[in-house]
Design a protein around this motif. Sequence first.
Motif, PDB file in Angstrom:
ATOM      1  N   ASP A   1     -53.033  76.118  13.978  1.00 35.04           N
ATOM      2  CA  ASP A   1     -54.358  76.223  14.589  1.00 35.04           C
ATOM      3  C   ASP A   1     -54.538  75.186  15.688  1.00 35.04           C
ATOM      4  O   ASP A   1     -55.043  75.494  16.782  1.00 35.04           O
ATOM      5  CB  ASP A   1     -55.451  76.049  13.529  1.00 35.04           C
ATOM      6  CG  ASP A   1     -55.532  77.224  12.579  1.00 35.04           C
ATOM      7  OD1 ASP A   1     -54.986  78.291  12.929  1.00 35.04           O
ATOM      8  OD2 ASP A   1     -56.131  77.081  11.498  1.00 35.04           O
ATOM      9  N   GLN A   2     -54.117  73.945  15.404  1.00 33.53           N
ATOM     10  CA  GLN A   2     -54.226  72.883  16.405  1.00 33.53           C
ATOM     11  C   GLN A   2     -53.358  73.185  17.621  1.00 33.53           C
ATOM     12  O   GLN A   2     -53.753  72.912  18.760  1.00 33.53           O
ATOM     13  CB  GLN A   2     -53.803  71.540  15.790  1.00 33.53           C
ATOM     14  CG  GLN A   2     -54.671  71.063  14.655  1.00 33.53           C
ATOM     15  CD  GLN A   2     -55.968  70.432  15.141  1.00 33.53           C
ATOM     16  OE1 GLN A   2     -56.192  70.343  16.335  1.00 33.53           O
ATOM     17  NE2 GLN A   2     -56.811  70.009  14.233  1.00 33.53           N
TER      18      GLN A   2
ATOM     19  N   THR B   1     -55.036  75.910  19.748  1.00 32.65           N
ATOM     20  CA  THR B   1     -56.207  75.339  20.429  1.00 32.65           C
ATOM     21  C   THR B   1     -55.776  74.455  21.592  1.00 32.65           C
ATOM     22  O   THR B   1     -56.333  74.537  22.697  1.00 32.65           O
ATOM     23  CB  THR B   1     -57.054  74.516  19.437  1.00 32.65           C
ATOM     24  OG1 THR B   1     -57.454  75.345  18.343  1.00 32.65           O
ATOM     25  CG2 THR B   1     -58.287  73.955  20.130  1.00 32.65           C
ATOM     26  N   ALA B   2     -54.774  73.606  21.356  1.00 34.85           N
ATOM     27  CA  ALA B   2     -54.277  72.721  22.409  1.00 34.85           C
ATOM     28  C   ALA B   2     -53.676  73.524  23.557  1.00 34.85           C
ATOM     29  O   ALA B   2     -53.867  73.180  24.732  1.00 34.85           O
ATOM     30  CB  ALA B   2     -53.235  71.762  21.830  1.00 34.85           C
TER      31      ALA B   2
ATOM     32  N   LEU C   1     -56.304  66.149  19.569  1.00 37.18           N
ATOM     33  CA  LEU C   1     -56.829  67.050  18.536  1.00 37.18           C
ATOM     34  C   LEU C   1     -56.352  66.600  17.157  1.00 37.18           C
ATOM     35  O   LEU C   1     -57.101  66.680  16.175  1.00 37.18           O
ATOM     36  CB  LEU C   1     -56.388  68.489  18.801  1.00 37.18           C
ATOM     37  CG  LEU C   1     -56.987  69.155  20.031  1.00 37.18           C
ATOM     38  CD1 LEU C   1     -56.393  70.546  20.224  1.00 37.18           C
ATOM     39  CD2 LEU C   1     -58.505  69.266  19.904  1.00 37.18           C
ATOM     40  N   GLY C   2     -55.103  66.136  17.088  1.00 40.20           N
ATOM     41  CA  GLY C   2     -54.562  65.672  15.815  1.00 40.20           C
ATOM     42  C   GLY C   2     -55.299  64.453  15.287  1.00 40.20           C
ATOM     43  O   GLY C   2     -55.495  64.300  14.071  1.00 40.20           O
TER      44      GLY C   2
ATOM     45  N   LEU D   1     -52.757  67.810  22.350  1.00 43.12           N
ATOM     46  CA  LEU D   1     -52.438  68.019  20.940  1.00 43.12           C
ATOM     47  C   LEU D   1     -52.590  66.723  20.151  1.00 43.12           C
ATOM     48  O   LEU D   1     -53.084  66.728  19.013  1.00 43.12           O
ATOM     49  CB  LEU D   1     -51.008  68.556  20.820  1.00 43.12           C
ATOM     50  CG  LEU D   1     -50.558  69.007  19.428  1.00 43.12           C
ATOM     51  CD1 LEU D   1     -51.453  70.125  18.907  1.00 43.12           C
ATOM     52  CD2 LEU D   1     -49.108  69.473  19.469  1.00 43.12           C
TER      53      LEU D   1
ATOM     54  N   TYR E   1     -48.921  69.121  13.114  1.00 44.78           N
ATOM     55  CA  TYR E   1     -50.293  69.383  13.542  1.00 44.78           C
ATOM     56  C   TYR E   1     -50.897  70.663  12.961  1.00 44.78           C
ATOM     57  O   TYR E   1     -52.120  70.788  12.914  1.00 44.78           O
ATOM     58  CB  TYR E   1     -50.352  69.476  15.074  1.00 44.78           C
ATOM     59  CG  TYR E   1     -49.983  68.188  15.764  1.00 44.78           C
ATOM     60  CD1 TYR E   1     -50.898  67.147  15.875  1.00 44.78           C
ATOM     61  CD2 TYR E   1     -48.715  68.008  16.314  1.00 44.78           C
ATOM     62  CE1 TYR E   1     -50.567  65.962  16.513  1.00 44.78           C
ATOM     63  CE2 TYR E   1     -48.372  66.828  16.964  1.00 44.78           C
ATOM     64  CZ  TYR E   1     -49.301  65.806  17.053  1.00 44.78           C
ATOM     65  OH  TYR E   1     -48.961  64.637  17.697  1.00 44.78           O
TER      66      TYR E   1
ATOM     67  N   ARG F   1     -58.640  65.488  13.745  1.00 44.74           N
ATOM     68  CA  ARG F   1     -58.600  66.454  12.652  1.00 44.74           C
ATOM     69  C   ARG F   1     -59.110  65.793  11.374  1.00 44.74           C
ATOM     70  O   ARG F   1     -58.738  64.675  11.064  1.00 44.74           O
ATOM     71  CB  ARG F   1     -57.172  66.951  12.457  1.00 44.74           C
ATOM     72  CG  ARG F   1     -57.076  68.067  11.422  1.00 44.74           C
ATOM     73  CD  ARG F   1     -55.702  68.675  11.426  1.00 44.74           C
ATOM     74  NE  ARG F   1     -54.640  67.681  11.169  1.00 44.74           N
ATOM     75  CZ  ARG F   1     -53.363  67.994  11.078  1.00 44.74           C
ATOM     76  NH1 ARG F   1     -52.990  69.235  11.253  1.00 44.74           N
ATOM     77  NH2 ARG F   1     -52.477  67.064  10.859  1.00 44.74           N
TER      78      ARG F   1
END
Length: 233
Positions: A110-111, A114-115, A229-230, A226, A107, A233
């Motif tokens: 950064d991800q 953020t998660a 978010l992935g 996560l 991931y 992306r």
Amino acid sequence: MRDSLYIEAYSLQKHMVKSFIWMAMGLIITAAVAFVMYDTGAYFRIMYSLSQSGLSLLLLLPMFVQLGVAIYLSSRLYKMSTVTSKVLFISYSVITGITFSTLPLIYGMDQIFTAFAFSSVLFICLAIIGNTIKLDLTKYSALIVGALFTLIITSVIGIFLRIPSLDMFICYAGILLFLFITAYDIQKMKRNYEIARQDETMLEKLAIYGAFDLYLDFINIFLYVLRLLGKRR
């Protein structure tokens, strides 16, 4: 009378703070182990060595150890010593850190940050709700178990079907479910305290068990966030 109520509330608060401290320690241990394993490349060297030696099935060992520790800690809480419960919790945190060392590769850092931040906000909000809401959530334990099994079965089906919309639904459902479980576990901690408040040894173990429950809640919320978010992306 007022003084006794104050002392009781203060003791409950201390008990819950102890659980949150242990939970935070578990998360720190997991994050530290994951970072070291990723930064040094130790996990990938171990995977490569095992695959080269024909022992690739051992790569699944951490997952089974995690499951075993979780089951043992849950089923033997009343019989094990306080030290044993602490060692098991720390061991689980370390093993989770080992398995999480692959997340930055999948991931990106950064991800992950953020998660983690988003999951922390959600978790704290539901912990506050669970601590203040008047509705007794502990009576919905059967509903929670059924929802968990449904989520697991749906997730397994999703692995084979590979439908993006289904996977997105699973992520949102997982987040909502574990947010509810977080509030439920907060109330369960308060209920367990009322039952064992005269037994200092049991309260110590219940603090670890409560921390373990909260740790699992946060980890699951984090993983589902996560994944979302992935996908975006």
